[in-house]
Scaffold this active site. Structure first.
Site, PDB file in Angstrom:
ATOM      1  N   ARG A 107     -10.247   5.323   1.928  1.00  0.00           N
ATOM      2  CA  ARG A 107     -10.513   6.008   3.201  1.00  0.00           C
ATOM      3  C   ARG A 107     -11.798   6.826   3.060  1.00  0.00           C
ATOM      4  O   ARG A 107     -12.009   7.491   2.040  1.00  0.00           O
ATOM      5  CB  ARG A 107      -9.349   6.947   3.577  1.00  0.00           C
ATOM      6  N   GLU A 132     -15.615   5.923  11.760  1.00  0.00           N
ATOM      7  CA  GLU A 132     -15.824   4.469  11.921  1.00  0.00           C
ATOM      8  C   GLU A 132     -15.694   4.076  13.384  1.00  0.00           C
ATOM      9  O   GLU A 132     -14.793   4.589  14.064  1.00  0.00           O
ATOM     10  CB  GLU A 132     -14.801   3.717  11.060  1.00  0.00           C
ATOM     11  N   HIS A 143     -15.709  -1.887   6.725  1.00  0.00           N
ATOM     12  CA  HIS A 143     -14.232  -1.825   6.614  1.00  0.00           C
ATOM     13  C   HIS A 143     -13.614  -3.230   6.713  1.00  0.00           C
ATOM     14  O   HIS A 143     -12.829  -3.509   7.628  1.00  0.00           O
ATOM     15  CB  HIS A 143     -13.648  -0.896   7.692  1.00  0.00           C
TER      16      HIS A 143
HETATM   17  P1  NAD Z   1       0.224   2.831  -2.684  1.00  0.00           P
HETATM   18  O1  NAD Z   1       1.091   3.805  -1.952  1.00  0.00           O
HETATM   19  O2  NAD Z   1       0.866   1.667  -3.356  1.00  0.00           O
HETATM   20  O3  NAD Z   1      -0.633   3.608  -3.799  1.00  0.00           O
HETATM   21  C1  NAD Z   1      -1.228   4.858  -3.607  1.00  0.00           C
HETATM   22  C2  NAD Z   1      -1.148   5.621  -4.921  1.00  0.00           C
HETATM   23  O4  NAD Z   1      -1.827   6.866  -4.758  1.00  0.00           O
HETATM   24  C3  NAD Z   1       0.293   5.946  -5.334  1.00  0.00           C
HETATM   25  O5  NAD Z   1       0.514   5.557  -6.673  1.00  0.00           O
HETATM   26  C4  NAD Z   1       0.376   7.443  -5.168  1.00  0.00           C
HETATM   27  O6  NAD Z   1       1.260   8.070  -6.111  1.00  0.00           O
HETATM   28  C5  NAD Z   1      -1.062   7.850  -5.418  1.00  0.00           C
HETATM   29  N1  NAD Z   1      -1.371   9.197  -4.975  1.00  0.00           N
HETATM   30  C6  NAD Z   1      -0.797   9.913  -3.961  1.00  0.00           C
HETATM   31  N2  NAD Z   1      -1.349  11.134  -3.896  1.00  0.00           N
HETATM   32  C7  NAD Z   1      -2.287  11.190  -4.867  1.00  0.00           C
HETATM   33  C8  NAD Z   1      -3.191  12.199  -5.283  1.00  0.00           C
HETATM   34  N3  NAD Z   1      -3.223  13.404  -4.694  1.00  0.00           N
HETATM   35  N4  NAD Z   1      -4.021  11.917  -6.309  1.00  0.00           N
HETATM   36  C9  NAD Z   1      -3.971  10.709  -6.916  1.00  0.00           C
HETATM   37  N5  NAD Z   1      -3.133   9.727  -6.564  1.00  0.00           N
HETATM   38  C10 NAD Z   1      -2.303   9.965  -5.547  1.00  0.00           C
HETATM   39  O7  NAD Z   1      -0.862   2.369  -1.635  1.00  0.00           O
HETATM   40  P2  NAD Z   1      -1.792   1.065  -1.724  1.00  0.00           P
HETATM   41  O8  NAD Z   1      -1.120  -0.063  -1.017  1.00  0.00           O
HETATM   42  O9  NAD Z   1      -2.249   0.878  -3.126  1.00  0.00           O
HETATM   43  O10 NAD Z   1      -3.022   1.535  -0.799  1.00  0.00           O
HETATM   44  C11 NAD Z   1      -3.910   2.564  -1.236  1.00  0.00           C
HETATM   45  C12 NAD Z   1      -4.858   2.926  -0.126  1.00  0.00           C
HETATM   46  O11 NAD Z   1      -5.732   1.837   0.159  1.00  0.00           O
HETATM   47  C13 NAD Z   1      -4.217   3.204   1.240  1.00  0.00           C
HETATM   48  O12 NAD Z   1      -3.725   4.531   1.311  1.00  0.00           O
HETATM   49  C14 NAD Z   1      -5.349   2.969   2.197  1.00  0.00           C
HETATM   50  O13 NAD Z   1      -6.023   4.194   2.389  1.00  0.00           O
HETATM   51  C15 NAD Z   1      -6.273   2.016   1.459  1.00  0.00           C
HETATM   52  N6  NAD Z   1      -6.396   0.698   2.122  1.00  0.00           N
HETATM   53  C16 NAD Z   1      -7.634   0.290   2.531  1.00  0.00           C
HETATM   54  C17 NAD Z   1      -7.810  -0.935   3.161  1.00  0.00           C
HETATM   55  C18 NAD Z   1      -9.181  -1.425   3.622  1.00  0.00           C
HETATM   56  O14 NAD Z   1      -9.282  -2.431   4.356  1.00  0.00           O
HETATM   57  N7  NAD Z   1     -10.274  -0.797   3.245  1.00  0.00           N
HETATM   58  C19 NAD Z   1      -6.694  -1.771   3.370  1.00  0.00           C
HETATM   59  C20 NAD Z   1      -5.443  -1.350   2.922  1.00  0.00           C
HETATM   60  C21 NAD Z   1      -5.306  -0.105   2.285  1.00  0.00           C
END
Ligand code: NAD
Length: 318
Positions: free
Chosen positions: A236, A265, A284
């Site tokens: 993000r 965005e 994105h």
């Molecule tokens: P997920 O929930 O499996 O993993 C997120 C991880 O972050 C978890 O292990 C969680 O414990 C950790 N976390 C939470 N708070 C934290 C903190 N303060 N410091 C460090 N780590 C922390 O989610 P995911 O499926 O791996 O997705 C991750 C991110 O990817 C989403 O939140 C989204 O923002 C982003 N995303 C982007 C796109 C894109 O098209 N660019 C698409 C999908 C997801």
């Protein structure tokens, strides 16, 4: 049931089918919906499907037939879920659909920083190889990743998938996560955030946007990083203080950044990152390979079918 899709274009620009929804009700699809048309277009529909179009309390109260809001995404911050709950409207999201694609794109951004493939190909088409004094040339330092350290902030589904590829490239992988897991420990060594900043040659952001992570890449934390660090963000945009990153890119403290997300965005013309050196920005698209969008579509249809069957799944406002 009447189903209205308010902003279907990014999910299905024409290479997928809305058939799954068509089989479940009387469907109307709009590519995009301006804010002032949301209420009119929902009208008497019982179900509305959105990607980024906001459904707020005013809309919910103005559309008394609504029973179901389906989000074509994981994040559902565009929906006023408590207003929906108060009217007994079920809100469903897509918890996961693109882990492999998003991890692949993080690596694509990193490899672009390391090799500038698109730039060098363009240079060849412009005739620079034909006219070159030597048998090869390059315009950027070319970087080998093997032996370097990747620090992943947020070792969840996507972070682990990126970590696996980084290891295959010969990188040492370390991670900071608020919640360590056994699955994560199989891929990376958990370290403190301070250690991650101090040791990483490449920092990949894969954590969600939360109050605790907003602006995690800022002036103070950049000062703790190695000189010449590379930063990759396709999580993000608000995880990064963009003015601070721009300054660090210009000074060379941060060697390069690969970003698929920015704070606002579509990107605004005055975003400071548009004027810096060594910053690759894509619009994105990490989530958007057809395979991921198809998975998203299938889950969105399953969500709605489950709701119609009386046992809704992936409900975010129970
Ligand atoms: P997920 O929930 O499996 O993993 C997120 C991880 O972050 C978890 O292990 C969680 O414990 C950790 N976390 C939470 N708070 C934290 C903190 N303060 N410091 C460090 N780590 C922390 O989610 P995911 O499926 O791996 O997705 C991750 C991110 O990817 C989403 O939140 C989204 O923002 C982003 N995303 C982007 C796109 C894109 O098209 N660019 C698409 C999908 C997801």
């Amino acid at each position: 049931m009447k189903i209205v899709i308010l902003d279907g274009y990014t999910e299905n620009p024409g290479d997928l089918s809305w058939d799954g929804f068509e089989k479940l009700g009387e469907l109307t699809v709009y590519d995009r919906t301006p804010i002032e048309k949301i209420i009119e277009r929902i009208g008497k529909a019982e179900a509305v499907i959105v990607n980024k179009t906001p459904i707020n309390k005013v809309t919910i109260e103005a559309c008394p037939n609504l029973q179901y809001i389906g989000v074509l995404a994981t994040g559902y911050n565009v929906i006023d879920v408590s207003a929906a709950k108060a009217k007994k409207i079920v809100v469903c999201n897509i918890p996961t659909y693109g882990t492999a694609a998003v991890a692949q794109f993080a690596i694509a951004l990193l490899l672009e920083v390391c090799h500038h493939v698109a730039h060098h190909s363009q240079a060849v088409y412009e005739g620079r190889w034909e006219n070159n004094a030597d048998w090869c040339f390059w315009d950027y330092p070319l970087i080998e990743l093997s032996g370097k350290t990747m620090g992943i902030i947020g070792l969840g589904r996507i972070g682990q998938a990126t970590g696996r590829v980084a290891k295959a490239l010969g990188m040492k992988v370390i991670a900071y996560d608020e919640y360590a897991s056994n699955a994560g420990a199989m891929i990376a060594e958990y370290v403190s955030l301070e250690e991650l900043f101090a040791q990483s040659d490449v920092i990949c952001l894969h954590c969600p946007l939360l109050p605790s992570t907003e602006g995690i890449i800022n002036k103070v934390n950049i000062a703790k990083m190695k000189d010449g660090v590379i930063i990759i963000n396709n999580s993000r945009g608000q995880l990064i203080n963009e003015a601070d990153l721009a300054e660090a890119l210009n000074s060379g403290k941060v060697y390069a950044a690969g970003l698929d997300v920015v704070s606002t965005e579509p990107i605004q013309g005055n975003n400071p990152l548009l004027k810096v050196r060594n910053c690759i920005i894509t619009p994105h698209i990490s989530w958007a390979p057809k395979e991921s969008r198809k998975r998203l579509m299938d889950i969105a249809v399953d969500n709605f079918a489950a709701f119609l069957g009386g046992n809704p799944i992936n409900v975010v406002n129970k």
